[in-house]
Structures are given as structure tokens and as C-alpha cells.
Design a protein around this motif. Structure first.
Motif, short mmCIF file in Angstrom:
data_model
loop_
_atom_site.label_atom_id
_atom_site.label_comp_id
_atom_site.label_asym_id
_atom_site.label_seq_id
_atom_site.Cartn_x
_atom_site.Cartn_y
_atom_site.Cartn_z
N LYS A 55 0.80 -1.23 0.00
CA LYS A 55 0.00 0.00 0.00
C LYS A 55 0.83 1.28 0.00
O LYS A 55 1.87 1.35 0.66
N TYR A 56 0.26 2.26 -0.69
CA TYR A 56 0.74 3.64 -0.59
C TYR A 56 -0.09 4.30 0.51
O TYR A 56 -1.31 4.35 0.41
N TRP A 57 0.55 4.75 1.56
CA TRP A 57 -0.18 5.47 2.61
C TRP A 57 0.75 6.49 3.23
O TRP A 57 1.60 6.16 4.06
N GLY A 58 0.65 7.74 2.81
CA GLY A 58 1.51 8.80 3.29
C GLY A 58 2.08 9.56 2.09
O GLY A 58 2.28 8.98 1.03
N LYS A 59 2.25 10.87 2.30
CA LYS A 59 2.79 11.71 1.22
C LYS A 59 4.02 12.44 1.72
O LYS A 59 4.16 12.68 2.91
N SER A 60 4.89 12.82 0.76
CA SER A 60 6.02 13.66 1.14
C SER A 60 6.39 14.52 -0.06
O SER A 60 6.27 14.07 -1.20
N GLU A 107 -14.72 20.52 -6.67
CA GLU A 107 -13.46 21.26 -6.47
C GLU A 107 -12.24 20.41 -6.80
O GLU A 107 -11.29 20.88 -7.39
N ARG A 108 -12.32 19.12 -6.40
CA ARG A 108 -11.16 18.25 -6.61
C ARG A 108 -10.89 18.10 -8.11
O ARG A 108 -9.74 18.13 -8.56
N VAL A 109 -11.95 17.97 -8.89
CA VAL A 109 -11.79 17.81 -10.34
C VAL A 109 -11.31 19.13 -10.96
O VAL A 109 -10.37 19.14 -11.77
N SER A 116 -12.01 4.22 -6.13
CA SER A 116 -12.63 4.90 -7.27
C SER A 116 -11.77 6.04 -7.79
O SER A 116 -11.80 6.35 -8.97
N SER A 117 -10.95 6.66 -6.90
CA SER A 117 -10.15 7.77 -7.41
C SER A 117 -9.03 7.26 -8.32
O SER A 117 -8.55 7.99 -9.17
N SER A 118 -8.64 6.00 -8.18
CA SER A 118 -7.57 5.48 -9.05
C SER A 118 -8.05 5.43 -10.50
O SER A 118 -7.39 5.92 -11.41
N GLY A 149 -3.59 13.80 -9.46
CA GLY A 149 -5.02 13.75 -9.14
C GLY A 149 -5.25 12.84 -7.95
O GLY A 149 -5.95 13.17 -6.99
N SER A 150 -4.62 11.67 -8.00
CA SER A 150 -4.72 10.70 -6.92
C SER A 150 -3.53 9.76 -7.07
O SER A 150 -3.29 9.24 -8.17
N GLY A 151 -2.80 9.55 -5.98
CA GLY A 151 -1.58 8.75 -6.06
C GLY A 151 -1.81 7.41 -6.74
O GLY A 151 -1.05 7.00 -7.62
N SER A 152 -2.87 6.72 -6.33
CA SER A 152 -3.12 5.38 -6.87
C SER A 152 -3.48 5.41 -8.36
O SER A 152 -3.35 4.39 -9.05
N ALA A 153 -3.92 6.56 -8.88
CA ALA A 153 -4.30 6.65 -10.30
C ALA A 153 -3.11 6.42 -11.22
O ALA A 153 -3.26 5.93 -12.34
N ALA A 154 -1.90 6.76 -10.73
CA ALA A 154 -0.70 6.55 -11.55
C ALA A 154 -0.63 5.08 -11.97
O ALA A 154 -0.29 4.76 -13.11
N ARG A 155 -0.98 4.17 -11.05
CA ARG A 155 -0.86 2.73 -11.33
C ARG A 155 -1.94 2.24 -12.28
O ARG A 155 -1.77 1.23 -12.95
N SER A 156 -3.09 2.94 -12.32
CA SER A 156 -4.14 2.54 -13.26
C SER A 156 -3.80 2.94 -14.68
O SER A 156 -4.40 2.44 -15.63
N VAL A 199 -7.28 -4.70 2.54
CA VAL A 199 -8.33 -3.68 2.75
C VAL A 199 -7.71 -2.30 2.53
O VAL A 199 -6.66 -2.00 3.09
N ASP A 200 -8.35 -1.47 1.72
CA ASP A 200 -7.87 -0.10 1.51
C ASP A 200 -8.46 0.83 2.57
O ASP A 200 -8.88 0.38 3.61
N ALA A 201 -8.52 2.12 2.26
CA ALA A 201 -9.04 3.07 3.24
C ALA A 201 -10.57 3.08 3.17
O ALA A 201 -11.19 4.04 2.74
C1 DP6 Z 1 -5.20 2.77 1.00
O1 DP6 Z 1 -4.59 7.27 -4.14
O2 DP6 Z 1 -6.79 7.45 -2.90
O3 DP6 Z 1 -5.91 2.75 -1.27
O4 DP6 Z 1 -3.32 10.34 -3.48
O5 DP6 Z 1 -4.71 11.24 -1.63
O6 DP6 Z 1 -5.80 10.53 -3.77
P1 DP6 Z 1 -4.66 10.32 -2.80
O7 DP6 Z 1 -4.84 8.87 -2.20
P2 DP6 Z 1 -5.30 7.51 -2.88
O8 DP6 Z 1 -4.75 6.54 -1.74
C2 DP6 Z 1 -4.74 5.17 -1.86
C3 DP6 Z 1 -4.57 4.59 -0.52
C4 DP6 Z 1 -4.84 3.11 -0.45
C5 DP6 Z 1 -3.59 2.29 -0.78
C6 DP6 Z 1 -3.19 2.20 -2.24
O9 DP6 Z 1 -4.05 2.22 -3.13
O10 DP6 Z 1 -1.98 2.05 -2.47
#
Ligand code: DP6
Length: 322
Positions: free
Chosen positions: A17-22, A69-71, A104-106, A136-143, A276-278
Motif C-alpha cells: 500500500k501507498y499510505w503517506g505523502k512527502s 473542487e477536486r476535479v 474509485s479515485s484510481s 489527481g490521486s496517487g493510486s491513479a498513476a498505477r491505473s 483492505v484499503d481506506a
Molecule cells: C489505502 O490514491 O486514494 O488505497 O493520493 O490522496 O488521492 P490520494 O490517495 P489515494 O490513496 C490510496 C490509498 C490506499 C492504498 C493504495 O491504493 O496504495
């Protein structure tokens, strides 16, 4: 130059999982690996309009407040870099529940970025497209790349395709449980965890370790090794979330029902692993041959309201332009 474009992208669920930004570009603090899922899609139509502002529709409804706003803020990133100009109408449809931890944001930002790229006045490489989707959303890069993809935590990373969808011998069954829209978005949750969870730093270290180990485990296609690691990684992230103050408790009773069931299926010899995601829904990784067995068992859990079986999905792509 096209004036109306339609793009489709698949949501992905992370095994690490990706969880945290820098950093200034919302660079992920943890590297991640995910599987794109073929039944979880977003289809987005984008067209140029003459109006004074952007129009945003999500699942047939005019989006308002934070959603809109996000879009619009995302379109502003593309405009500020001169990739696009003028106002746009965005009309986006999901095949699955939104804002409840089902990634869904991915798919949403991957489909939107793919459509914007086609409308763009500049040539954008696949790497840049993945980087822009990530804004837009970190996880979207992978999609953008689909299949099994990784996203590092380095400077302004783009996703990397590890295994194309057609070569992935595993699928995921998603168990949707009853829940309200989540209280903390991923962005807000990550911030809260970073600021208040006593385990945040430990999580980041563990996630980096898990990522390296997962890359290694994927080379041998050993579902036991990959599944155990995915489960532990998900549990470690939720440990960090739960210890935040106030607690980020995304799980519902149904979430726990599925997790316990998966562990007992394994004791009976069915290779299945949860993650399980968020949010409260649970994705269960298994061999493609076991997909219907896992889906059937999931359906029989009382607290499960919907079961979505998935094979691996390919990259985001265009379906129409004119
Ligand atoms: C728990 O990509 O939804 O699903 O970059 O703030 O839009 P933002 O976050 P997002 O976070 C994904 C978190 C996760 C783990 C994952 O998909 O890697």
C-alpha cells in the motif's frame, strides 16, 4: 485536434500500500504495487465548452462542493502547465460504489488524465501521463499502466508495469459491505496518520521493506508468499491508521467477517488472502481457477451486500474521439 474524448480506466487494489505523502508534488511516502481489476471501471467523457467554468458530472449527477473542487483543481494543474486551455465538461461514470474505499479515485483520475492527454495541445509521454494522473490521486498513476504495476516513493514517480494483465494468474474478489461514505478521504487520513499515529514512521519503514520483498516474491509467482505479504502489509497500514488520534477506523463489522472467513477458508485449503484499503470493503486475492469458489463463499457471508469478481485489467485507454 479532438473536441470530445472518451477514456476508460480500471481501478486497482494495492498488494503493497501507498499510505503517506512527502514533498511538494504529493510524492508517495511509501512505494506500492497493485493489481488493476477488470470489473471496476470508470468511463469519462471530456469535451470542450464555451462556458465561464468547468462542468462536472459524476454518475449522472452534477458534482458539487469538494467533489467538484477536486476535479476543477486537477484541471487547473493541466491548465497551469499549458497542456490544456479553456473550460471543459467532464462526465464520469463508475461501475462500482464510490468514496467507500473501493479505489474509485484510481480509475477516475486515470481515465480523466487519459482523456485530457488526447485533448492536450502538447505531446505527453506515458511516464508524464502517469505522473500527471498521480497529481489527481496517487493510486491513479498505477491505473495508467494497469496489470501488476508499481509506483516508487522517489522524486515525482511514475508507475511501472511489472506484469501485463494477460500474464497475471490471479484475480481478486471484492466483497462490498454496508457502510456510509468514508469520513476521512485518503488525503485527510494520510495527513492525520502522519501527524498523530505513533506508528507512522514504523509503517513507512515496514512498507519499504515489504515492497522490496514483494518485488522478489512476484518473480516466483508464489501465491502463498505474495498473499501472506499482502495481508501483513494491509494489516500494518491499518495498525498505523487505527493508532491515529482520532482513530482512522475504516473497518465495519462486515470487514472483520470477511477477514475472519478468508483465514478459515485457508485452513480448509483454499488459497485466498485479504487486503483492505481506506474503507470497509475487502479484496481477496486468489488463483484464477478459484475465483468462482471464492465469490460463492463471499456471497454466503451475511454482511456482504455485493460480490465483484475480477481478473487483472489492462492499462487505461481511449475508447472514442471526435
Ligand atoms: C489505502 O490514491 O486514494 O488505497 O493520493 O490522496 O488521492 P490520494 O490517495 P489515494 O490513496 C490510496 C490509498 C490506499 C492504498 C493504495 O491504493 O496504495
Amino acid at each position: 485536434m479532438s473536441s470530445r474524448v472518451t477514456a476508460v480506466a480500471h481501478a486497482n487494489i494495492a498488494l503493497c500500500k501507498y499510505w503517506g505523502k512527502s514533498g511538494p508534488l504529493d510524492t508517495p511516502a511509501t512505494p506500492s504495487i497493485s493489481l488493476a481489476l477488470d470489473s471496476l471501471t470508470t468511463t469519462t467523457h471530456v469535451s470542450r465548452i464555451d462556458g465561464e467554468s468547468d462542468e462536472v458530472l459524476i454518475n449522472g449527477q452534477v458534482a458539487e462542493g469538494i467533489e467538484r473542487e477536486r476535479v476543477v483543481r486537477y484541471l487547473d494543474i493541466w491548465r497551469s502547465e499549458n497542456y490544456i486551455s479553456g473550460h471543459l465538461r467532464i462526465d464520469s461514470e463508475n461501475s462500482f460504489p464510490m468514496a467507500s474505499g473501493l479505489a474509485s479515485s484510481s480509475s477516475a483520475f486515470a481515465a480523466l488524465a487519459t482523456a485530457l492527454n488526447e485533448l492536450s495541445e502538447q505531446r505527453i509521454s506515458q511516464t508524464m501521463l502517469s505522473q500527471l494522473a498521480r497529481r489527481g490521486s496517487g493510486s491513479a498513476a498505477r491505473s495508467i499502466s494497469g496489470g501488476l504495476s508499481s509506483l516508487s516513493s522517489g522524486d515525482n514517480p511514475a508507475s511501472r508495469l511489472l506484469v501485463p494483465a494477460e500474464d497475471v494468474p490471479w484475480g481478486m474478489v471484492v466483497g462490498v459491505v454496508d457502510s456510509d461514505d468514508k469520513k476521512y478521504s485518503s488525503r485527510a487520513g494520510m495527513k492525520l496518520a502522519e501527524q498523530s499515529s505513533p506508528y507512522y514512521r514504523r509503517w513507512v519503514l515496514q512498507a519499504r521493506h515489504d515492497y522490496r520483498y514483494m518485488l522478489h516474491a512476484l518473480r516466483s509467482w508464489d501465491l502463498v508468499e505474495v498473499g501472506e505479504l499482502a495481508e501483513s502489509n494491509s494489516n500494518a497500514m491499518h495498525g498505523c491508521m487505527l493508532a491515529s488520534r482520532p482513530s482512522l477506523m475504516y473497518w465495519q463489522a462486515g470487514t472483520m467477517d470477511i477477514m475472519h472467513s478468508v483465514v478459515s477458508w485457508r485452513e480448509e485449503g483454499l488459497l485466498a488472502y485479504y487486503t483492505v484499503d481506506a474503507g470497509s470493503h475487502v479484496a481477496v486475492l486468489c488463483h484464477l481457477d478459484d475465483l468462482s469458489e471464492v465469490a460463492e463463499r463471499m456471497q454466503s457471508i451475511n454482511s456482504v451486500v455485493r460480490v465483484i469478481a475480477n481478473r487483472a485489467a489492462g492499462p487505461a485507454g481511449l475508447v472514442a474521439c471526435r
